[in-house]
Design a protein around this motif. Structure first.
Motif, PDB file in Angstrom:
ATOM      1  N   GLY B  50       1.042  -1.430  -0.027  1.00 28.20           N
ATOM      2  CA  GLY B  50      -0.007   0.175  -0.184  1.00 28.20           C
ATOM      3  C   GLY B  50       0.990   1.217   0.117  1.00 28.20           C
ATOM      4  O   GLY B  50       1.965   1.136   0.035  1.00 28.20           O
ATOM      5  N   ASN B  51      -0.003   2.347   0.140  1.00 29.34           N
ATOM      6  CA  ASN B  51       0.728   3.519  -0.111  1.00 29.34           C
ATOM      7  C   ASN B  51       1.108   4.034   1.550  1.00 29.34           C
ATOM      8  O   ASN B  51       0.493   3.984   2.375  1.00 29.34           O
ATOM      9  CB  ASN B  51      -0.212   4.805  -0.435  1.00 29.34           C
ATOM     10  CG  ASN B  51       0.444   5.899  -0.288  1.00 29.34           C
ATOM     11  OD1 ASN B  51       1.419   6.303   0.094  1.00 29.34           O
ATOM     12  ND2 ASN B  51      -0.390   7.055  -0.738  1.00 29.34           N
ATOM     13  N   CYS B  52       2.527   4.345   1.695  1.00 33.32           N
ATOM     14  CA  CYS B  52       3.045   4.141   2.985  1.00 33.32           C
ATOM     15  C   CYS B  52       2.713   5.596   3.622  1.00 33.32           C
ATOM     16  O   CYS B  52       2.710   5.742   4.885  1.00 33.32           O
ATOM     17  CB  CYS B  52       4.402   4.218   2.722  1.00 33.32           C
ATOM     18  SG  CYS B  52       5.290   5.616   2.250  1.00 33.32           S
ATOM     19  N   ALA B  53       2.186   6.664   2.735  1.00 33.73           N
ATOM     20  CA  ALA B  53       1.622   7.596   3.599  1.00 33.73           C
ATOM     21  C   ALA B  53       0.395   7.710   4.036  1.00 33.73           C
ATOM     22  O   ALA B  53       0.034   8.725   4.681  1.00 33.73           O
ATOM     23  CB  ALA B  53       2.045   8.958   2.761  1.00 33.73           C
ATOM     24  N   ALA B  54      -0.442   6.707   3.841  1.00 34.21           N
ATOM     25  CA  ALA B  54      -1.812   6.364   4.041  1.00 34.21           C
ATOM     26  C   ALA B  54      -2.009   6.100   5.600  1.00 34.21           C
ATOM     27  O   ALA B  54      -1.357   5.046   5.842  1.00 34.21           O
ATOM     28  CB  ALA B  54      -2.397   5.558   2.915  1.00 34.21           C
ATOM     29  N   MET B  55      -2.728   6.465   6.449  1.00 30.83           N
ATOM     30  CA  MET B  55      -2.937   6.075   7.545  1.00 30.83           C
ATOM     31  C   MET B  55      -3.363   4.503   7.998  1.00 30.83           C
ATOM     32  O   MET B  55      -2.611   3.955   8.580  1.00 30.83           O
ATOM     33  CB  MET B  55      -4.227   6.990   8.357  1.00 30.83           C
ATOM     34  CG  MET B  55      -4.046   6.903   9.747  1.00 30.83           C
ATOM     35  SD  MET B  55      -5.416   8.150  10.553  1.00 30.83           S
ATOM     36  CE  MET B  55      -6.843   7.217  10.134  1.00 30.83           C
ATOM     37  N   ASP B  56      -4.199   4.187   7.090  1.00 32.97           N
ATOM     38  CA  ASP B  56      -4.838   2.523   7.198  1.00 32.97           C
ATOM     39  C   ASP B  56      -3.590   1.709   7.036  1.00 32.97           C
ATOM     40  O   ASP B  56      -3.327   0.577   7.593  1.00 32.97           O
ATOM     41  CB  ASP B  56      -5.736   2.405   6.115  1.00 32.97           C
ATOM     42  CG  ASP B  56      -6.973   3.137   6.613  1.00 32.97           C
ATOM     43  OD1 ASP B  56      -7.185   3.413   7.609  1.00 32.97           O
ATOM     44  OD2 ASP B  56      -7.860   3.346   5.739  1.00 32.97           O
ATOM     45  N   VAL B  57      -2.759   2.101   6.035  1.00 37.38           N
ATOM     46  CA  VAL B  57      -1.692   1.235   5.724  1.00 37.38           C
ATOM     47  C   VAL B  57      -0.562   1.163   6.724  1.00 37.38           C
ATOM     48  O   VAL B  57      -0.041   0.209   7.254  1.00 37.38           O
ATOM     49  CB  VAL B  57      -0.977   1.594   4.421  1.00 37.38           C
ATOM     50  CG1 VAL B  57       0.376   0.941   4.108  1.00 37.38           C
ATOM     51  CG2 VAL B  57      -1.978   1.718   3.203  1.00 37.38           C
ATOM     52  N   LEU B  58      -0.110   2.497   7.221  1.00 38.91           N
ATOM     53  CA  LEU B  58       0.645   2.487   8.287  1.00 38.91           C
ATOM     54  C   LEU B  58       0.201   1.758   9.685  1.00 38.91           C
ATOM     55  O   LEU B  58       1.034   1.144  10.277  1.00 38.91           O
ATOM     56  CB  LEU B  58       1.085   4.137   8.877  1.00 38.91           C
ATOM     57  CG  LEU B  58       1.774   4.785   7.932  1.00 38.91           C
ATOM     58  CD1 LEU B  58       1.817   6.252   8.131  1.00 38.91           C
ATOM     59  CD2 LEU B  58       3.217   4.355   8.166  1.00 38.91           C
ATOM     60  N   LYS B  59      -1.108   1.910   9.675  1.00 39.52           N
ATOM     61  CA  LYS B  59      -1.868   1.164  10.979  1.00 39.52           C
ATOM     62  C   LYS B  59      -1.562  -0.396  10.948  1.00 39.52           C
ATOM     63  O   LYS B  59      -1.367  -0.927  11.832  1.00 39.52           O
ATOM     64  CB  LYS B  59      -3.122   1.443  11.265  1.00 39.52           C
ATOM     65  CG  LYS B  59      -3.484   2.857  12.035  1.00 39.52           C
ATOM     66  CD  LYS B  59      -4.838   2.856  12.390  1.00 39.52           C
ATOM     67  CE  LYS B  59      -5.154   4.227  13.080  1.00 39.52           C
ATOM     68  NZ  LYS B  59      -6.599   4.509  13.194  1.00 39.52           N
ATOM     69  N   LEU B  81       5.409  13.014   4.138  1.00 37.54           N
ATOM     70  CA  LEU B  81       4.221  12.842   4.486  1.00 37.54           C
ATOM     71  C   LEU B  81       3.893  11.632   5.144  1.00 37.54           C
ATOM     72  O   LEU B  81       3.108  11.640   6.452  1.00 37.54           O
ATOM     73  CB  LEU B  81       3.161  12.837   3.058  1.00 37.54           C
ATOM     74  CG  LEU B  81       1.743  12.829   3.482  1.00 37.54           C
ATOM     75  CD1 LEU B  81       1.311  14.124   4.294  1.00 37.54           C
ATOM     76  CD2 LEU B  81       0.946  12.802   2.339  1.00 37.54           C
ATOM     77  N   CYS B  82       4.910  10.703   5.073  1.00 32.50           N
ATOM     78  CA  CYS B  82       4.659   9.302   5.646  1.00 32.50           C
ATOM     79  C   CYS B  82       5.225   9.581   7.081  1.00 32.50           C
ATOM     80  O   CYS B  82       4.698   9.230   7.845  1.00 32.50           O
ATOM     81  CB  CYS B  82       5.553   8.279   4.885  1.00 32.50           C
ATOM     82  SG  CYS B  82       5.927   6.773   5.785  1.00 32.50           S
ATOM     83  N   CYS B  83       6.087  10.313   7.297  1.00 32.86           N
ATOM     84  CA  CYS B  83       7.064  10.434   8.472  1.00 32.86           C
ATOM     85  C   CYS B  83       5.582  11.453   9.315  1.00 32.86           C
ATOM     86  O   CYS B  83       5.642  11.156  10.562  1.00 32.86           O
ATOM     87  CB  CYS B  83       8.273  11.135   8.569  1.00 32.86           C
ATOM     88  SG  CYS B  83       9.540  10.085   8.019  1.00 32.86           S
ATOM     89  N   LEU B  84       5.187  12.133   8.733  1.00 26.13           N
ATOM     90  CA  LEU B  84       4.205  13.371   9.459  1.00 26.13           C
ATOM     91  C   LEU B  84       3.100  12.498   9.925  1.00 26.13           C
ATOM     92  O   LEU B  84       2.746  12.549  11.058  1.00 26.13           O
ATOM     93  CB  LEU B  84       3.862  14.362   8.583  1.00 26.13           C
ATOM     94  CG  LEU B  84       3.155  15.361   9.221  1.00 26.13           C
ATOM     95  CD1 LEU B  84       4.124  16.234   9.943  1.00 26.13           C
ATOM     96  CD2 LEU B  84       2.580  16.408   8.187  1.00 26.13           C
ATOM     97  N   THR B  85       2.510  11.578   9.071  1.00 26.29           N
ATOM     98  CA  THR B  85       1.092  10.757   9.530  1.00 26.29           C
ATOM     99  C   THR B  85       1.690   9.972  10.536  1.00 26.29           C
ATOM    100  O   THR B  85       1.117   9.928  11.326  1.00 26.29           O
ATOM    101  CB  THR B  85       0.873  10.131   8.114  1.00 26.29           C
ATOM    102  OG1 THR B  85       0.995  10.871   7.058  1.00 26.29           O
ATOM    103  CG2 THR B  85      -0.557   9.667   8.517  1.00 26.29           C
ATOM    104  N   ALA B  86       2.850   9.332  10.435  1.00 23.16           N
ATOM    105  CA  ALA B  86       3.100   8.011  11.100  1.00 23.16           C
ATOM    106  C   ALA B  86       3.317   8.656  12.494  1.00 23.16           C
ATOM    107  O   ALA B  86       2.831   8.288  13.778  1.00 23.16           O
ATOM    108  CB  ALA B  86       4.396   7.425  11.018  1.00 23.16           C
ATOM    109  N   HIS B  87       3.954  10.072  12.681  1.00 19.67           N
ATOM    110  CA  HIS B  87       4.247  10.751  13.992  1.00 19.67           C
ATOM    111  C   HIS B  87       3.119  11.218  14.830  1.00 19.67           C
ATOM    112  O   HIS B  87       2.810  11.075  15.760  1.00 19.67           O
ATOM    113  CB  HIS B  87       5.195  11.857  13.978  1.00 19.67           C
ATOM    114  CG  HIS B  87       5.924  12.203  14.872  1.00 19.67           C
ATOM    115  ND1 HIS B  87       5.591  13.373  15.645  1.00 19.67           N
ATOM    116  CD2 HIS B  87       6.910  11.616  15.619  1.00 19.67           C
ATOM    117  CE1 HIS B  87       6.274  13.453  16.965  1.00 19.67           C
ATOM    118  NE2 HIS B  87       7.287  12.424  16.594  1.00 19.67           N
TER     119      HIS B  87
END
Lengths: 483, 453
Positions: B50-59, B81-87
Motif C-alpha cells: 500500500g501507500n506508506c503515507a496513508a494512515m490505514d496502511v501505516l496502522k 508525509l509518511c513521517c508526518l502521518t506516522a508521527h
C-alpha cells in the motif's frame, strides 16, 4: 536443489520425533506392557540414529533455499516422519503388516483418523497415546514446530517462508509478526492453550486424564482417532457437546485468535471466511436435524447428534457419536458435500478450506461477469482486501489438481471390488483428512479390507490432502530432481 | 525493536538486508507486490502492500507500537508525509526520511523541526562527499575517516612494483616509515584479519589504518605517485553530479560535466554557473576524447545506468586517466566488480544504509553505542568507532592481557588529539576513542561486546 539443507531439516524433524516418542515410552514403562515398550525403545533408537546419520552427512550446508527446496523439504520430511513413526506399531506387533502400520501413522500425522484396526480397545495405552499424539503433531505441522524452536536465522532467513507456505493450509499464507520464529511460537502457543482448555473441559465432564489427553489431541489436530470402539458415542452428552465446540474452535483460522488476543475483536467478527464457516455449520445442522427428526428420542439428542456429526465432518475430524451411515440420503449427501469443504484456512483442519472455496466462487462470479460485459475490469476481494491474480491462479490450479487426483485414486481403489459409494467416500475422506466414509468404510467400519495398492494410494492421498497437494506432487515431477 | 521501512527500492533493500541480519522486527511497506514478494522470500520480514503515507496502511503495518520508521520511497514529498502521518499516530516514534532533492537541501533543518524528523538522509550527497574524500587522496581506492577526521582506514592502490610485494606485512611500518596497521586483507574475494607473517600475492587487497597526517607519507613510501587532482570530468548530470560538482568547485577544482540530455544540461548549468556543461553521449569514446579526457586528472561516472558507468570508467582507465571513480546504484558489491578496470567504486545506497544502521544501533543501546560505522571490503568487514566511557571494562589493562574475540582487531586508540596505533602494550582510558575492525559476521553493539567473557 539444496540436498544438504533439506537433509539437515529432515534430521532435525526426526530428532523431534524421537523426543516425542519418549512420553509413550514412559507410559509403556508404567503400564508394564513389555512388547510395546520395547518397540518404542527400538523406534527411538532407530529414529535418533537416522537423524544423527543425516545430520552428519549434511553438516556443511549452505543456506540458499528456494521455493522448490521448501516444497521438497516438507514433502520428504512428512514421508520420513511417517516411516519412522510407524515403527512402534510394527515392531510391537500391534499392527503386524508394515503397510498397515504406515497407513495408520500417516492417517495420524495427516489428522485423517482413518484406521485399519477393527477395534482399538485391546491396544496398550502407549500405542493409543502415540496414535492420538500423532494427530496433535500433524495438526499444526512439525516443521512449524521446528521453526518455533530453532535459533533465529542469521543470513537469508527468508527461506523459512517457503516451509511455512508448504506446510500451512490455505490459499494465501502469511506471517503474523515479522519474525518467523515468533510467528511459529504464537501459533503453537495458541494451539497448546486451546488444547489445555479442551483437556480441562473434558476433565470437568468426569473423563479420566489419559482419555481426556487422547481425546483432546484428536480434537486439536482435527484428527479423529478414538480410544473407544464407538468413538465418542459412549460418553455423556456434556462431553459430546464439549467435543463439538472444540472441534469447531480448532477449525477456525488461528490468525483470528491472534487478532482476538491483540484486541482486534471487530475484525474477527467481520471475517468473511469465519462468517461463512459458522453459517454453513448452522445451516447444515438445521437441515440434517430436520431430516433425521424422529430417529432419536428427544429433540435435544437429534440436534446434538446432527451438530456433532456436522462439526466432525466439516472440521475433518472424523469422530462419531452415532452411525450416520443409517441416516437418510439427504443427510448423508450433505455430510459428503461438507467433506469437500473442510475447515478454515490456517486451522488444523483439512479439506479444500472455506476460504479457498470463497475465492473460487468469487472468481467464478467474475468470469461470468466477464462473459456478460467483456471489457469490465474487476478485482476479487476478500475482507476488503484485493486478492492478487497469482493467488487466484494457484487456487484454480489447486482445484484442478484436487479433482484429477481424486478421480485417479477413485479409479485405482475401485479395483478392490467394493461399492461405488464406499470407494468414492473412502478416497474423499482420506484426501480431505476426515477419516470415516460411507457404507463399508463408514463410522463403525474400517479400511482394513483394502488391498496393499489401494492402501498405498490412500496414504499418498492423505499426505497430498494434508500438505495441500503440491509438496507431494512436486516429488513426482521429473523436473524437481533435475539440476 | 520494531522497525518499519517504507519503500523497497535501492536503499530500502539494502536496509532490509542489513537490519534483518541484525535480528530486528522489520516490516516493509511498498506499493509494488512483486518487490514485497521477493523480499519476503529472501529475508525474515513482514510485508504490507500500500501507500506508506496513508494512515490505514501505516496502522496495518503496526506503526502504533513501532520504534522507528524509515521512509525511503523515491519521492521526498511522500517520505515527509509518511513521517508526518506516522508521527501523528505514534508520538514516541523515531522517524528517518530520505530527502535528496537539491532544491530542498537548504531547508532540511527547517523541515526536520516541522515534520518531527529524527534524522534525514541524502544518499546522493553522502556519495558526493565520499567521492570528494577519494579525490583528495587519489592514491587510495577507499578511504573512511574516523575520530573527527584524524584517523583513516584506506585501501592503497597496490600494483606490481609495490614495495610490499615480498616482505611479510608485519614489516609494513618500517617500509612506509610511519605508524600504520593492516586491519583487513582480501584474497580471492574473502576478507580476513592478517597474521604478522602474511605475505601478499598479486591481486590481494589490503586495508590500512593510519593517522590522517601520515597518509601522504604512506602514499609516497608505497611508491604510489599521484599528482593532486586539478581537473575532473563528470559523466551524467544527476543529483550526485550536482552535489559533487558543487563541492569540487568550492574546493577550487575545474569541473566539466558531460550529459546526453539537453534539459538536464540546461538545469545543471543553471544551478552551477562555474561548471562547464557539455551535451554529448559519454558512452562514446570519441565524445570523451574530444572533450580532452586524456588530459584530465580524474573521471567520475555518474549516469543512472550502472552498466554504462562501468563502460565509461573502462574507457577512462584505457585512456590512462590517473583516477577513475564509478558509481553503482543498483548492483550489490561483489568481488567480481573489483577485478574490472573501473577504479574506485562508490555505492550510494550502502553509504546511506550504513548511516541508518548506525542510528538504529544507537537507538538500541542508548549509551555506549558506536560513534561511527563503516563497512569495508564489500561489506565483509566492519570498522566501528567507540567512545570509552565509565562502563567500559578493562580500562588501563594492556591489550596483550585482554581476551578479545577472534576476528576483532583494535586498530587505533585516540587519546584526545593524540592518535596511537596500538601494540600489545597499549591500553585505553575513559574518554579515549577506540576504532575496531571486525572481519566476519558478528556485530558489535557496544564496546564491551568485544571481550570474550
Amino acid at each position: 536443489m539444496n540436498y544438504k539443507m533439506i537433509g539437515k531439516f529432515i534430521s532435525r524433524v526426526l530428532a523431534i520425533e524421537a523426543a516425542f516418542m519418549i512420553v509413550p515410552l514412559l507410559i509403556g514403562l508404567v503400564d508394564g506392557s513389555r512388547a510395546d515398550t520395547l518397540a518404542f525403545v527400538w523406534a527411538i533408537l532407530l529414529t535418533a540414529a537416522g537423524s544423527a546419520l543425516l545430520g552428519l552427512l549434511c553438516r556443511h550446508e549452505t543456506s540458499r533455499f528456494q521455493a522448490r527446496d521448501g516444497l521438497v523439504c516438507v514433502g520428504v520430511s512428512w514421508i520420513a516422519m511417517s516411516i519412522f513413526g510407524c515403527l512402534p506399531f510394527f515392531l510391537g506387533g500391534s499392527i503386524p503388516n508394515f503397510v498397515d502400520a504406515l497407513f495408520e501413522i500417516v492417517s495420524g500425522f495427516t489428522t485423517t483418523g482413518a484406521s485399519i484396526l477393527p477395534e482399538v480397545e485391546s491396544l496398550s495405552r502407549c500405542i493409543l497415546y502415540w496414535r492420538s499424539f500423532s494427530h496433535w503433531v500433524g495438526g499444526m505441522g512439525v516443521l512449524v514446530f521446528l521453526l518455533g524452536i530453532t535459533s533465529p536465522g542469521v543470513r537469508g532467513s527468508g527461506f523459512t517462508m517457503h516451509l511455512l507456505r508448504a506446510e500451512s493450509p490455505g490459499p494465501d499464507v502469511g506471517k503474523l509478526v515479522p519474525h518467523m520464529r515468533d510467528t511459529a511460537k504464537i501459533l503453537y502457543l495458541i494451539y497448546i492453550g486451546l488444547t489445555l482448555l479442551n483437556i480441562l473441559f473434558l476433565k470437568l465432564g468426569g473423563m479420566g486424564t489419559f482419555e481426556a489427553l487422547c481425546t483432546a489431541f484428536g480434537t486439536a489436530g482435527t484428527g479423529g482417532f478414538g480410544i473407544k470402539n464407538d468413538s465418542i458415542g459412549g460418553y455423556s452428552p456434556y462431553i459430546q457437546n464439549v467435543c463439538t465446540v472444540f472441534m469447531l474452535l480448532f477449525g477456525i483460522n488461528f490468525s483470528c485468535y491472534f487478532l482476538l488476543l491483540a484486541g482486534h475483536i471487530k475484525e474477527v467478527f467481520k471475517d468473511e471466511e469465519l462468517r461463512c464457516y459458522l453459517g454453513m455449520v448452522l445451516l447444515s445442522t438445521g437441515l440434517i436435524a430436520f431430516n433425521i427428526r424422529g430417529m432419536y428420542e428427544t429433540v435435544e439428542e437429534t440436534i446434538r447428534h446432527a451438530a456433532f456429526q456436522v462439526a466432525s465432518i466439516v472440521t475433518t475430524t472424523g469422530f462419531a457419536t452415532t452411525d450416520f451411515d443409517l441416516w437418510p440420503s439427504f443427510s448423508k449427501t450433505i455430510l459428503l458435500c461438507l467433506m469437500f469443504v473442510g475447515a478454515c484456512a490456517g486451522s488444523t483442519g483439512g479439506g479444500m478450506k472455506v476460504g479457498r472455496l470463497l475465492l473460487i466462487f468469487k472468481n467464478l462470479r467474475r468470469s461470468i461477469h466477464r462473459f456478460i460485459s467483456p471489457n469490465q475490469v474487476q478485482v476479487v476481494r476478500n475482507n476488503d482486501r484485493v486478492i492478487s491474480e497469482e493467488v487466484l491462479n494457484n487456487t484454480n490450479a489447486y482445484l484442478a489438481a484436487y479433482g484429477i487426483l481424486i478421480i485417479a485414486s477413485f479409479i485405482v481403489v475401485s479395483w478392490d471390488g467394493y461399492g461405488i459409494a464406499t470407494n468414492f467416500s473412502a478416497v474423499v475422506s482420506c484426501f480431505n483428512n476426515i477419516g470415516p466414509g460411507l457404507e463399508a468404510v463408514g463410522p463403525t467400519c474400517n479400511f482394513g479390507g483394502y488391498s496393499i495398492l489401494s492402501k498405498l494410494v490412500l496414504i499418498l492421498d492423505m499426505l497430498a490432502g494434508r500438505l495441500e497437494i503440491f509438496p507431494i506432487l512436486v516429488l513426482f515431477s521429473r523436473r524437481t530432481w533435475k539440476r | 525493536m520494531k522497525i518499519l521501512i517504507a519503500g523497497g527500492g535501492k536503499v530500502g533493500a539494502a536496509l532490509t538486508r542489513q537490519l534483518s541480519a541484525e535480528g530486528y522486527d522489520l516490516t516493509l511497506i511498498d506499493n509494488n507486490p512483486e518487490v514485497l514478494a521477493s523480499t519476503v522470500n529472501q529475508y525474515d520480514v513482514m510485508a504490507v502492500e500500500g501507500n506508506c503515507a496513508a494512515m490505514d496502511v501505516l496502522k496495518e503495518a503496526g506503526v502504533e507500537d513501532a520504534d522507528l520508521l524509515i521512509a525511503a520511497t523515491s519521492a521526498d514529498e511522500v517520505n515527509l508525509l509518511c513521517c508526518l502521518t506516522a508521527h501523528a499516530l505514534n508520538k514516541k516514534l523515531h522517524t528517518i526520511a530520505r530527502i535528496r532533492n537539491p532544491e530542498y537541501s537548504n531547508q532540511v533543518y527547517l523541515m526536520r523541526g516541522a515534520f518531527a524528523l529524527s534524522m534525514n538522509v541524502n544518499p546522493e550527497k553522502q556519495a558526493a562527499r565520499e567521492m570528494l574524500r577519494l579525490l583528495q587522496y587519489p592514491g587510495f581506492l577507499h578511504r573512511e575517516t574516523f575520530a573527527k577526521g584524524r584517523v583513516a582506514i584506506v585501501e592503497p592502490r597496490l600494483d606490481v612494483n609495490s614495495p610490499l610485494k615480498d616482505p611479510p606485512l608485519s614489516q609494513l611500518p618500517d617500509i612506509v616509515k610511519c605508524r600504520v596497521l593492516v586491519c583487513t586483507v582480501v584474497r580471492d574475494g574473502m576478507a580476513s584479519a592478517p597474521s604478522g607473517d602474511f605475505v601478499l600475492k598479486e591481486g590481494d587487497r589490503i586495508y590500512v589504518t593510519a593517522p590522517n597526517d601520515t597518509l601522504a607519507a604512506l602514499l609516497r613510501n608505497l611508491n604510489i605517485i599521484s599528482r593532486p587532482v586539478k581537473r575532473v570530468m563528470l559523466c551524467g548530470a544527476g543529483r550526485i553530479s550536482y552535489y559533487l560538482a558543487d563541492l569540487l568547485i568550492k574546493s577550487g577544482l575545474e569541473v566539466k560535466i558531460v550529459e546526453r540530455d539537453y534539459t538536464a544540461c540546461r538545469k545543471i548549468s543553471e544551478l552551477l554557473p562555474r561548471a562547464t556543461v557539455i551535451q554529448g553521449d559519454a558512452s562514446r569514446q570519441a565524445t570523451l576524447e574530444n572533450e580532452g579526457l586524456p588530459e584530465y586528472d580524474a573521471l567520475v561516472s555518474l549516469t543512472g545506468l550502472d552498466e554504462l558507468n562501468m563502460v565509461i570508467s573502462m574507457i577512462g582507465s584505457d585512456l590512462k586517466v590517473p583516477h577513475v571513480i564509478t558509481k553503482l546504484g543498483h548492483m550489490e558489491s561483489t568481488p567480481i566488480l573489483n577485478s574490472l578496470p573501473i577504479g574506485s567504486i562508490v555505492y550510494p545506497k550502502e553509504l546511506c544504509s550504513n548511516t541508518i544502521v548506525r542510528y538504529v544501533r544507537a537507538l538500541k543501546n542508548q549509551t555506549g553505542a558506536a560513534v561511527a560505522v563503516h563497512s569495508i571490503a564489500e561489506g565483509q568487514a566492519e570498522a566501528v568507532e567507540f567512545l570509552v566511557d565509565k562502563d567500559t571494562k578493562y580500562c588501563g589493562v594492556p591489550l596483550k592481557d585482554l581476551n578479545i574475540k577472534k576476528n576483532v582487531l583494535v586498530v587505533c586508540i585516540g587519546h584526545g588529539a593524540d592518535i596511537e596505533i596500538p601494540n600489545g602494550n597499549s591500553s585505553f582510558q575513559e574518554g579515549d576513542t577506540l576504532i575496531l575492525v571486525t572481519n566476519g559476521d558478528h556485530i558489535i553493539y557496544s564496546l564491551n561486546d568485544i571481550f570474550q567473557d
